[in-house]
Write a protein that holds these residues in place. Structure first.
Motif, PDB file in Angstrom:
ATOM      1  N   MET A  74       0.838  -1.206   0.000  1.00  0.00           N
ATOM      2  CA  MET A  74       0.000   0.000   0.000  1.00  0.00           C
ATOM      3  C   MET A  74       0.866   1.247   0.000  1.00  0.00           C
ATOM      4  SD  MET A  74      -2.935  -1.168   2.735  1.00  0.00           S
ATOM      5  CE  MET A  74      -3.687   0.454   2.886  1.00  0.00           C
ATOM      6  N   GLN A  75       1.888   1.271   0.859  1.00  0.00           N
ATOM      7  CA  GLN A  75       2.771   2.438   0.931  1.00  0.00           C
ATOM      8  C   GLN A  75       3.489   2.660  -0.395  1.00  0.00           C
ATOM      9  OE1 GLN A  75       5.170   1.544   4.439  1.00  0.00           O
ATOM     10  NE2 GLN A  75       4.175   3.241   5.492  1.00  0.00           N
ATOM     11  N   ALA A  76       3.959   1.586  -1.012  1.00  0.00           N
ATOM     12  CA  ALA A  76       4.651   1.706  -2.297  1.00  0.00           C
ATOM     13  C   ALA A  76       3.701   2.247  -3.367  1.00  0.00           C
ATOM     14  CB  ALA A  76       5.218   0.357  -2.717  1.00  0.00           C
ATOM     15  N   SER A  77       2.477   1.783  -3.356  1.00  0.00           N
ATOM     16  CA  SER A  77       1.491   2.245  -4.329  1.00  0.00           C
ATOM     17  C   SER A  77       1.197   3.730  -4.152  1.00  0.00           C
ATOM     18  CB  SER A  77       0.208   1.424  -4.181  1.00  0.00           C
ATOM     19  OG  SER A  77      -0.776   1.878  -5.050  1.00  0.00           O
ATOM     20  N   ILE A  78       1.049   4.155  -2.910  1.00  0.00           N
ATOM     21  CA  ILE A  78       0.792   5.572  -2.623  1.00  0.00           C
ATOM     22  C   ILE A  78       1.990   6.424  -3.029  1.00  0.00           C
ATOM     23  CG2 ILE A  78       0.467   7.235  -0.746  1.00  0.00           C
ATOM     24  CD1 ILE A  78      -1.252   5.021   0.625  1.00  0.00           C
ATOM     25  N   ALA A  79       3.187   5.939  -2.733  1.00  0.00           N
ATOM     26  CA  ALA A  79       4.389   6.693  -3.097  1.00  0.00           C
ATOM     27  C   ALA A  79       4.493   6.856  -4.612  1.00  0.00           C
ATOM     28  CB  ALA A  79       5.626   5.996  -2.548  1.00  0.00           C
ATOM     29  N   GLU A  96       1.995   6.823  -6.770  1.00  0.00           N
ATOM     30  CA  GLU A  96       0.938   7.728  -7.206  1.00  0.00           C
ATOM     31  C   GLU A  96       1.296   9.182  -6.881  1.00  0.00           C
ATOM     32  OE1 GLU A  96      -3.808   8.219  -6.505  1.00  0.00           O
ATOM     33  OE2 GLU A  96      -2.971   6.198  -6.509  1.00  0.00           O
ATOM     34  N   ARG A  97       1.831   9.396  -5.701  1.00  0.00           N
ATOM     35  CA  ARG A  97       2.230  10.758  -5.298  1.00  0.00           C
ATOM     36  C   ARG A  97       3.317  11.282  -6.228  1.00  0.00           C
ATOM     37  NH1 ARG A  97       4.010  11.169   0.563  1.00  0.00           N
ATOM     38  NH2 ARG A  97       1.784  11.255   0.892  1.00  0.00           N
ATOM     39  N   LYS A  98       4.284  10.422  -6.529  1.00  0.00           N
ATOM     40  CA  LYS A  98       5.375  10.839  -7.410  1.00  0.00           C
ATOM     41  C   LYS A  98       4.841  11.216  -8.786  1.00  0.00           C
ATOM     42  CE  LYS A  98       9.893   9.215  -8.927  1.00  0.00           C
ATOM     43  NZ  LYS A  98      10.828   8.095  -8.925  1.00  0.00           N
ATOM     44  N   ALA A  99       3.913  10.418  -9.288  1.00  0.00           N
ATOM     45  CA  ALA A  99       3.329  10.713 -10.600  1.00  0.00           C
ATOM     46  C   ALA A  99       2.534  12.010 -10.564  1.00  0.00           C
ATOM     47  CB  ALA A  99       2.441   9.560 -11.037  1.00  0.00           C
ATOM     48  N   LEU A 100       1.752  12.209  -9.514  1.00  0.00           N
ATOM     49  CA  LEU A 100       0.950  13.430  -9.412  1.00  0.00           C
ATOM     50  C   LEU A 100       1.820  14.667  -9.258  1.00  0.00           C
ATOM     51  CD1 LEU A 100      -1.999  12.251  -7.146  1.00  0.00           C
ATOM     52  CD2 LEU A 100      -2.106  12.877  -9.553  1.00  0.00           C
ATOM     53  N   GLU A 101       2.861  14.565  -8.424  1.00  0.00           N
ATOM     54  CA  GLU A 101       3.750  15.717  -8.240  1.00  0.00           C
ATOM     55  C   GLU A 101       4.480  16.042  -9.538  1.00  0.00           C
ATOM     56  OE1 GLU A 101       6.228  14.750  -4.908  1.00  0.00           O
ATOM     57  OE2 GLU A 101       4.701  15.359  -3.464  1.00  0.00           O
ATOM     58  N   GLY A 102       4.892  15.002 -10.246  1.00  0.00           N
ATOM     59  CA  GLY A 102       5.572  15.230 -11.527  1.00  0.00           C
ATOM     60  C   GLY A 102       4.652  15.901 -12.532  1.00  0.00           C
ATOM     61  N   GLU A 103       3.412  15.446 -12.602  1.00  0.00           N
ATOM     62  CA  GLU A 103       2.438  16.034 -13.527  1.00  0.00           C
ATOM     63  C   GLU A 103       2.117  17.463 -13.113  1.00  0.00           C
ATOM     64  OE1 GLU A 103       0.188  16.726 -16.665  1.00  0.00           O
ATOM     65  OE2 GLU A 103       1.420  14.943 -16.382  1.00  0.00           O
TER      66      GLU A 103
END
Length: 165
Positions: free
Chosen positions: A114-119, A121-128
């Motif tokens: 779960m933590q890896a999945s959230i990380a 997703e966060r990385k993708a959102l911050e990059g976008e």
């Protein structure tokens, strides 16, 4: 005195125990077939955590928290919808959840996933978000120029603070 027949029986028992041990070790990481997979459990628990977080922010007047009893009713409704979306009954979910609770190492693996999945997703959102902000204003000095606040009392700039709209 041990006879040949007794010795043969002992050998068969030892071989059977060794085979069972080898089979058990080979399936040490596998979840039984009647239990939700780690990936499925991860997805359901992620959705449930999001529902919990969302339930705190459903007040029509934003900033005024709902009474706990109303929030709990909303969370139950969200959980029911989540289980329906994943095509899982409450009974199936609870049976699997109890299994994972009783196997702490497997539950930890699910939470790590779960933590890896959230990380990710966060990385993708911050990059976008960064790409979009730079595309809107390529000459900006701060990584998040729209979220920068300039103090009226002093000429200090406080970057990375989100403005409240």
């Amino acid at each position: 005195m041990i006879t040949n027949q007794t010795m043969t029986i002992i050998r068969k028992i030892v071989i059977a125990v060794l085979l069972l041990g080898a089979v058990a070790c080979g399936n040490a990481d596998k979840v039984p077939s009647n239990i939700l997979s780690k990936e499925k459990m991860r997805d359901i628990l992620l959705d449930m955590n999001m529902a919990d977080a969302y339930s705190y922010d459903i007040s029509p007047m934003r900033g005024v928290p709902l009474p706990d009893s109303m929030r709990q009713l909303k969370v139950k409704e969200y959980y029911r919808q989540i289980l329906d979306l994943h095509h899982i009954s409450v009974k199936e979910f609870m049976f699997s959840y109890r299994y994972y609770e009783s196997h702490a190492n497997r539950l930890k693996e699910v939470y790590d996933m779960m933590q890896a999945s959230i990380a990710e997703e966060r990385k993708a959102l911050e990059g976008e978000d960064r790409r979009q902000q730079y595309a809107d204003n390529p000459g900006s000095f701060f990584p998040y120029p729209k979220n920068t606040v300039i103090s009226k009392k002093q000429d200090t700039i406080f970057p990375f603070l989100k403005r409240k709209h």
